[in-house]
Design an enzyme around this catalytic site. Structure first.
Site, PDB file in Angstrom:
ATOM      1  N   LYS A  28       0.845  -1.205   0.000  1.00  0.00           N
ATOM      2  CA  LYS A  28       0.000   0.000   0.000  1.00  0.00           C
ATOM      3  C   LYS A  28       0.879   1.253   0.000  1.00  0.00           C
ATOM      4  O   LYS A  28       0.646   2.178  -0.753  1.00  0.00           O
ATOM      5  CB  LYS A  28      -0.886   0.022   1.241  1.00  0.00           C
ATOM      6  CG  LYS A  28      -1.528   1.380   1.499  1.00  0.00           C
ATOM      7  CD  LYS A  28      -2.340   1.448   2.760  1.00  0.00           C
ATOM      8  CE  LYS A  28      -1.567   1.804   3.969  1.00  0.00           C
ATOM      9  NZ  LYS A  28      -1.288   3.229   4.181  1.00  0.00           N
ATOM     10  N   ARG A  98      -5.378  10.549   4.086  1.00  0.00           N
ATOM     11  CA  ARG A  98      -4.379  11.521   4.524  1.00  0.00           C
ATOM     12  C   ARG A  98      -3.162  11.506   3.637  1.00  0.00           C
ATOM     13  O   ARG A  98      -2.576  12.527   3.309  1.00  0.00           O
ATOM     14  CB  ARG A  98      -3.977  11.185   5.968  1.00  0.00           C
ATOM     15  CG  ARG A  98      -3.021  12.187   6.509  1.00  0.00           C
ATOM     16  CD  ARG A  98      -2.077  11.685   7.534  1.00  0.00           C
ATOM     17  NE  ARG A  98      -1.117  12.717   7.778  1.00  0.00           N
ATOM     18  CZ  ARG A  98      -0.006  12.889   7.061  1.00  0.00           C
ATOM     19  NH1 ARG A  98       0.255  12.066   6.080  1.00  0.00           N
ATOM     20  NH2 ARG A  98       0.829  13.855   7.328  1.00  0.00           N
ATOM     21  N   ARG A 127      -1.020  15.028  12.076  1.00  0.00           N
ATOM     22  CA  ARG A 127      -0.086  14.597  11.029  1.00  0.00           C
ATOM     23  C   ARG A 127       0.446  15.848  10.328  1.00  0.00           C
ATOM     24  O   ARG A 127      -0.020  16.248   9.295  1.00  0.00           O
ATOM     25  CB  ARG A 127      -0.779  13.663  10.053  1.00  0.00           C
ATOM     26  CG  ARG A 127      -1.380  12.427  10.724  1.00  0.00           C
ATOM     27  CD  ARG A 127      -0.350  11.436  11.252  1.00  0.00           C
ATOM     28  NE  ARG A 127       0.384  10.767  10.210  1.00  0.00           N
ATOM     29  CZ  ARG A 127      -0.070   9.707   9.535  1.00  0.00           C
ATOM     30  NH1 ARG A 127      -1.277   9.270   9.769  1.00  0.00           N
ATOM     31  NH2 ARG A 127       0.659   9.144   8.606  1.00  0.00           N
ATOM     32  N   PRO A 128       1.419  16.534  10.961  1.00  0.00           N
ATOM     33  CA  PRO A 128       1.910  17.796  10.391  1.00  0.00           C
ATOM     34  C   PRO A 128       2.578  17.596   9.034  1.00  0.00           C
ATOM     35  O   PRO A 128       2.988  16.480   8.695  1.00  0.00           O
ATOM     36  CB  PRO A 128       2.926  18.264  11.421  1.00  0.00           C
ATOM     37  CG  PRO A 128       3.302  17.070  12.182  1.00  0.00           C
ATOM     38  CD  PRO A 128       2.146  16.144  12.158  1.00  0.00           C
ATOM     39  N   ILE A 129       2.653  18.673   8.272  1.00  0.00           N
ATOM     40  CA  ILE A 129       3.356  18.614   6.978  1.00  0.00           C
ATOM     41  C   ILE A 129       4.381  19.748   6.893  1.00  0.00           C
ATOM     42  O   ILE A 129       4.756  20.187   5.803  1.00  0.00           O
ATOM     43  CB  ILE A 129       2.371  18.709   5.787  1.00  0.00           C
ATOM     44  CG1 ILE A 129       1.509  19.971   5.875  1.00  0.00           C
ATOM     45  CG2 ILE A 129       1.502  17.458   5.688  1.00  0.00           C
ATOM     46  CD1 ILE A 129       0.744  20.269   4.592  1.00  0.00           C
ATOM     47  N   ASP A 130       4.862  20.196   8.060  1.00  0.00           N
ATOM     48  CA  ASP A 130       5.814  21.328   8.073  1.00  0.00           C
ATOM     49  C   ASP A 130       7.088  21.017   7.285  1.00  0.00           C
ATOM     50  O   ASP A 130       7.646  21.892   6.604  1.00  0.00           O
ATOM     51  CB  ASP A 130       6.162  21.708   9.516  1.00  0.00           C
ATOM     52  CG  ASP A 130       6.656  20.518  10.330  1.00  0.00           C
ATOM     53  OD1 ASP A 130       6.018  19.454  10.274  1.00  0.00           O
ATOM     54  OD2 ASP A 130       7.695  20.631  10.988  1.00  0.00           O
ATOM     55  N   LEU A 131       7.529  19.768   7.314  1.00  0.00           N
ATOM     56  CA  LEU A 131       8.763  19.421   6.584  1.00  0.00           C
ATOM     57  C   LEU A 131       8.525  19.456   5.066  1.00  0.00           C
ATOM     58  O   LEU A 131       9.386  19.889   4.293  1.00  0.00           O
ATOM     59  CB  LEU A 131       9.263  18.037   7.009  1.00  0.00           C
ATOM     60  CG  LEU A 131       9.576  17.885   8.499  1.00  0.00           C
ATOM     61  CD1 LEU A 131       9.970  16.442   8.808  1.00  0.00           C
ATOM     62  CD2 LEU A 131      10.681  18.841   8.944  1.00  0.00           C
ATOM     63  N   ASP A 313       4.548   0.610  12.012  1.00  0.00           N
ATOM     64  CA  ASP A 313       3.303   0.000  11.511  1.00  0.00           C
ATOM     65  C   ASP A 313       3.131  -1.441  11.974  1.00  0.00           C
ATOM     66  O   ASP A 313       2.036  -1.979  11.907  1.00  0.00           O
ATOM     67  CB  ASP A 313       3.267   0.044   9.974  1.00  0.00           C
ATOM     68  CG  ASP A 313       3.199   1.469   9.469  1.00  0.00           C
ATOM     69  OD1 ASP A 313       3.456   1.692   8.272  1.00  0.00           O
ATOM     70  OD2 ASP A 313       2.914   2.365  10.281  1.00  0.00           O
ATOM     71  N   ILE A 335       7.673   7.124  16.811  1.00  0.00           N
ATOM     72  CA  ILE A 335       7.282   7.803  15.572  1.00  0.00           C
ATOM     73  C   ILE A 335       6.002   8.616  15.719  1.00  0.00           C
ATOM     74  O   ILE A 335       5.950   9.787  15.363  1.00  0.00           O
ATOM     75  CB  ILE A 335       7.128   6.778  14.406  1.00  0.00           C
ATOM     76  CG1 ILE A 335       8.399   5.947  14.238  1.00  0.00           C
ATOM     77  CG2 ILE A 335       6.722   7.491  13.118  1.00  0.00           C
ATOM     78  CD1 ILE A 335       9.610   6.713  13.722  1.00  0.00           C
ATOM     79  N   ARG A 405      -8.475  -0.402   4.038  1.00  0.00           N
ATOM     80  CA  ARG A 405      -7.570   0.585   3.431  1.00  0.00           C
ATOM     81  C   ARG A 405      -6.238  -0.056   3.071  1.00  0.00           C
ATOM     82  O   ARG A 405      -5.576   0.353   2.130  1.00  0.00           O
ATOM     83  CB  ARG A 405      -7.313   1.747   4.403  1.00  0.00           C
ATOM     84  CG  ARG A 405      -8.463   2.724   4.567  1.00  0.00           C
ATOM     85  CD  ARG A 405      -8.015   3.905   5.411  1.00  0.00           C
ATOM     86  NE  ARG A 405      -6.702   4.344   4.995  1.00  0.00           N
ATOM     87  CZ  ARG A 405      -5.733   4.676   5.858  1.00  0.00           C
ATOM     88  NH1 ARG A 405      -5.951   4.636   7.147  1.00  0.00           N
ATOM     89  NH2 ARG A 405      -4.545   5.071   5.415  1.00  0.00           N
TER      90      ARG A 405
END
Ligand code: EPZ
Length: 424
Positions: A28, A98, A127-131, A313, A335, A405
């Site tokens: 996936k 996401r 779930r930040p996306i700052d990077l 995971d 994580i 999913r």
């Protein structure tokens, strides 16, 4: 827990021993960035070994919204991206998955503009996306965050840049690679994620004409090229699904042969199973045999970390397994903030688990009893199935859309190796 009549659920009669052989599905977490990458290809691409997953279907719907013609035939998905007519990802599709944030780099790489909503948080905490944003801005992308939307454009095109990641984010590494392959100049990523899915993405892009080196290591170099053509590619097998089935065999004290799996992708998981007392053989380059027929004991401590460390995971399924082992196991989750929600489900079965922030202590027991359970996220749902296979009597699991999913027919596969399991 009152379950509304007619709610789809999985019903498991636990206590039986699993035995047999299974072929592992495509990954996936590889098929999603690969489908995103086809947006960059001015031609037709075909991806083989694509699992039937709701996340893959959602990614195909996004591609069709962008004007890429995406069609599935069995386990192969073809994508014709000669024309990309649209640069906005519909809100409802962004919310559905996401990980659709990984389309950002590819759409920018192809069209130099993109509008999408902030990816929904999910059950694993924020779930930040700052990077992602930091890196793309360094590559010349103007990104305005307004009203839950990201409005992105690169009037001068995408520029190569030298990027160091504060942490080896899988999604950020993928987005940078996707934006960089047709950028002006060269991009270097330092402290890049090293997951096998990154290597799979780079291999596909290089078949399309990209110039990527170092994928799978902490330093990835991408030399921008004019444009990419299409290519044919077979998706790697899903290492987390493989780990899941190994845990199902181990928790039932059974034995199992897994086919079409690259044992090198789960090199941090196999020693833990051996530490518990399982016998593991890897052979023919793509098979793993596990025998868990003897008394197993707790492995003392499992700490998750970025690849090649123990995969976050796989933590939920290993917690299910640890709940049935003699002794105490400490889990340290480095994580995600909120990745022990499955412990509540195990406790309903009779497991003894204490959670404090990112540490969970599991005291093994030889007796779990079936209960009504609800999946709240993908791997947590798979872990509830794992635990229910051990529990005496009957368990029901709702919230199975989470499981769909990432698992292609987990019920059918477990039935094939002797589980008393059915959809109801
Ligand atoms: C990918 O998610 C996987 N998803 C996840 O698998 C997996 O758990 C994760 O990598 C870690 O291996 C897909 O590949 C679709 P990250 P991703 O960016 O890319 C923080 C599953 O069950 N972070 O490596 O979202 C973040 O909050 C899923 O299949 C920032 O702080 O993971 C997290 O704590 C679950 N800022 C950590 O880094 C950022 O800009 C790792 O995130 C990005 C991430």
């Amino acid at each position: 827990m009152a379950v509304k009549k007619g709610t789809p659920k999985i019903v498991i009669q636990g206590g039986g021993r699993l035995a047999g052989e299974l072929s592992v599905q495509g990954a996936k977490n590889s098929i999603l960035p690969l489908l995103s990458a086809t947006v960059l290809c001015q031609g037709e691409s075909v991806l083989h070994n694509c699992p039937n997953l709701s996340d893959a279907d959602a990614a195909c719907r996004i591609l069709n919204c962008l004007g890429c013609k995406c069609a599935r035939e069995g386990k192969s998905i073809s994508v014709n991206s000669k024309e990309v007519l649209n640069t906005d990802v519909p809100k409802d599709l962004m919310r559905e998955m996401r990980s659709s944030i990984v389309f950002l780099g590819a759409i920018l790489g192809r069209t130099h503009q993109c509008k999408l909503t902030f990816p929904g948080g999910c059950e694993l905490g924020p779930r930040p996306i700052d990077l992602h944003v930091m890196a793309l801005r360094k590559m010349g992308v103007n990104i305005e965050e307004k009203g839950g939307f990201l409005n992105c454009n690169a009037p001068k095109g995408i520029q190569g840049a030298n990027i160091s990641l504060a942490l080896p984010s899988v999604g950020a590494t993928e987005n940078i690679i996707l934006a960089a392959v047709t950028a002006k100049g060269t991009t270097e990523i330092h402290n890049a994620a090293r997951e096998p899915e990154i290597t799979d993405l780079a291999e596909f892009l290089n078949k399309c004409g990209a110039k990527i080196s170092g994928a799978g290591t902490g330093t990835v170099i991408i030399e921008g090229v004019e444009q990419l053509g299409g290519a044919e590619h077979t998706v790697i097998s899903d290492r987390i699904v493989a780990a899941t089935y190994l845990c199902c065999a181990a928790i039932t004290r059974g034995e199992l042969v897994l086919k079409n799996v690259d044992y090198r992708h789960i090199s941090a998981v196999l020693p833990v199973l051996e530490q518990m007392g399982c016998r593991i053989y890897t052979y023919d380059d793509n098979k793993i045999y596990i025998n868990a027929k003897k008394q197993l004991r707790a492995p003392y401590k499992i700490t998750t970390s970025a690849h090649p460390g123990f995969p976050t995971d796989a933590q939920p399924m290993f917690m299910a397994l640890a709940s049935t082992l003699e002794g105490t196991t400490m889990f340290v989750e480095t994580i995600f903030d909120n990745r022990f929600r499955h412990a509540e489900g195990f406790s309903r079965l009779g497991a003894k688990i204490t959670v404090s922030d990112r540490v969970a202590v599991v005291e093994g027991t030889d007796k779990l009893t079936g209960a009504d359970l609800e999946a709240t996220d993908l791997r947590g749902g798979a872990a509830l199935i794992t635990a229910a296979l051990f529990a005496q009597k009957t368990s029901t699991i709702t919230g199975i859309t989470h499981i769909d999913r990432g698992y292609d027919d987990i019920v059918g596969n477990l039935k094939k190796i002797g589980a008393n399991i059915k959809n109801a």
